[in-house]
Write a protein that holds these residues in place. Structure first.
Motif, PDB file in Angstrom:
ATOM      1  N   LEU A 251       0.838  -1.195   0.000  1.00 18.44           N
ATOM      2  CA  LEU A 251       0.000   0.000   0.000  1.00 18.44           C
ATOM      3  C   LEU A 251       0.881   1.257   0.000  1.00 18.44           C
ATOM      4  O   LEU A 251       1.647   1.486   0.924  1.00 18.44           O
ATOM      5  N   LEU A 252       0.742   2.067  -1.060  1.00 23.65           N
ATOM      6  CA  LEU A 252       1.501   3.321  -1.146  1.00 23.65           C
ATOM      7  C   LEU A 252       0.736   4.478  -0.514  1.00 23.65           C
ATOM      8  O   LEU A 252       1.333   5.422  -0.004  1.00 23.65           O
ATOM      9  N   GLY A 253      -0.582   4.411  -0.579  1.00 21.19           N
ATOM     10  CA  GLY A 253      -1.405   5.477  -0.033  1.00 21.19           C
ATOM     11  C   GLY A 253      -2.842   5.332  -0.478  1.00 21.19           C
ATOM     12  O   GLY A 253      -3.202   4.362  -1.155  1.00 21.19           O
ATOM     13  N   LYS A 254      -3.654   6.295  -0.113  1.00 19.12           N
ATOM     14  CA  LYS A 254      -5.079   6.255  -0.415  1.00 19.12           C
ATOM     15  C   LYS A 254      -5.522   7.581  -1.009  1.00 19.12           C
ATOM     16  O   LYS A 254      -5.040   8.642  -0.614  1.00 19.12           O
ATOM     17  N   ILE A 255      -6.429   7.489  -1.968  1.00 16.35           N
ATOM     18  CA  ILE A 255      -7.105   8.674  -2.487  1.00 16.35           C
ATOM     19  C   ILE A 255      -8.493   8.684  -1.857  1.00 16.35           C
ATOM     20  O   ILE A 255      -9.372   7.903  -2.240  1.00 16.35           O
ATOM     21  N   ALA A 256      -8.668   9.518  -0.856  1.00  6.61           N
ATOM     22  CA  ALA A 256      -9.904   9.503  -0.076  1.00  6.61           C
ATOM     23  C   ALA A 256     -11.061  10.122  -0.851  1.00  6.61           C
ATOM     24  O   ALA A 256     -10.902  11.138  -1.541  1.00  6.61           O
TER      25      ALA A 256
END
Length: 295
Positions: A251-256
């Motif tokens: 997991l690199l990150g999230k686009i909320a």
């Protein structure tokens, strides 16, 4: 290198007022995004140049997933007719059934699909969500024992069960070199205590899949539609928004987002990611080359 620096624009809503958006598919010849409003039985186009939403048809037979073929034509998963249909790029309003049965038995309700560009085969998932009620299809009994991933060869018109190693297959996408097929399994919807909400990877062997392995488990919500960029970074739907996974499935990150995401796709240049989420369609600009260096 923080993930946030790869996001080069705010998330913006480009279309709204729908019931359940799904099936994002980019149309390179017209610079438009095709998407479904499944529960309304409609197909829409978002036109980038005019920034407007156009109705293609309000008789889509509860179309869900869509895919633009190498030819520019579009294939759709129809819950209503329990089939895969073909739409000409010159007249998207008319759909012709091309796949509807396996050994004389009707499919459940095809959900999502993708073309393998190297051989132009069509791969799709077939869970029962269009036949369990009248919300986004017609309540019916399943004629097939299970819910499978299929491969269809338009040259021979041969339909093959690619794998049975999934419980409730949903979204799917190929790796950039098309040697791996990623499949979302969301059986937790049907089996709350024992079901799955994870992403599996399979090796592609002709028209079948092998070596199925768990590569990511979604913490919040369920995995649904997804896309992958040229570097192998995968963008996976969830109730939190888009989960951005490296090619190693970290997991690199999230686009909320404020709405539950169902699917996503890039434009031709892989500069803008379009996201279908509940009642709206969103867009966000991403530096995919920068993201690829984070893994």
């Amino acid at each position: 290198m923080p993930f946030s620096e790869a996001i080069v624009s705010p998330l913006r809503r480009v279309s709204e007022g729908h019931i359940w958006c799904e099936g994002a598919a980019w149309l390179p010849h017209s610079n438009q995004l095709l998407f479904s409003d499944v529960k309304k039985g409609a197909l829409h186009l978002y036109d980038v140049d005019t920034q407007s939403t156009l109705l293609v048809t309000d008789q889509s037979n509860y179309a869900n997933g869509n895919c633009t073929l190498s030819s520019g034509d579009v294939i759709s998963c129809e819950h209503g007719r329990r089939c895969i249909s073909l739409r000409s790029k010159d007249n998207l309003a008319i759909a012709k059934v091309i796949i509807e049965k396996l050994d004389g038995k009707r499919l459940n309700s095809p959900n999502d699909l993708v073309e393998r560009k190297s051989d132009q085969t069509i791969w799709f998932t077939d869970p029962p969500y269009g036949i369990i009620s009248d919300d986004e299809g017609f309540k019916s009994e399943s004629q097939i024992v299970g819910c499978y991933v299929y491969c269809y060869d338009p040259k021979t018109e041969q339909l093959t069960i690619a794998t049975t190693d999934v419980q409730r297959p949903n979204g799917l996408v190929f790796s950039p070199d098309e040697s791996i097929l990623y499949v979302a399994d969301m059986s937790i919807v049907d089996f709350p205590t024992q079901g799955l909400k994870h992403l599996k990877a399979f090796d592609v062997n002709g028209s079948t899949l092998s070596n199925g392995r768990l590569v990511y488990e979604v913490e919040h919500g369920i995995p649904d539609g997804m896309t992958v960029d040229q570097f192998g970074t995968l963008y996976l739907s969830s109730s939190e928004g888009i989960l951005v996974l490296s090619k190693e499935m970290q997991l690199l990150g999230k686009i909320a987002t404020t709405e539950t995401v169902s699917n996503c796709t890039f434009d031709s240049a892989e500069k803008t990611l379009y996201i279908t989420a509940s009642t709206s369609v969103y867009a966000i600009d991403i530096d995919t080359a920068y993201l690829s260096k984070l893994s």
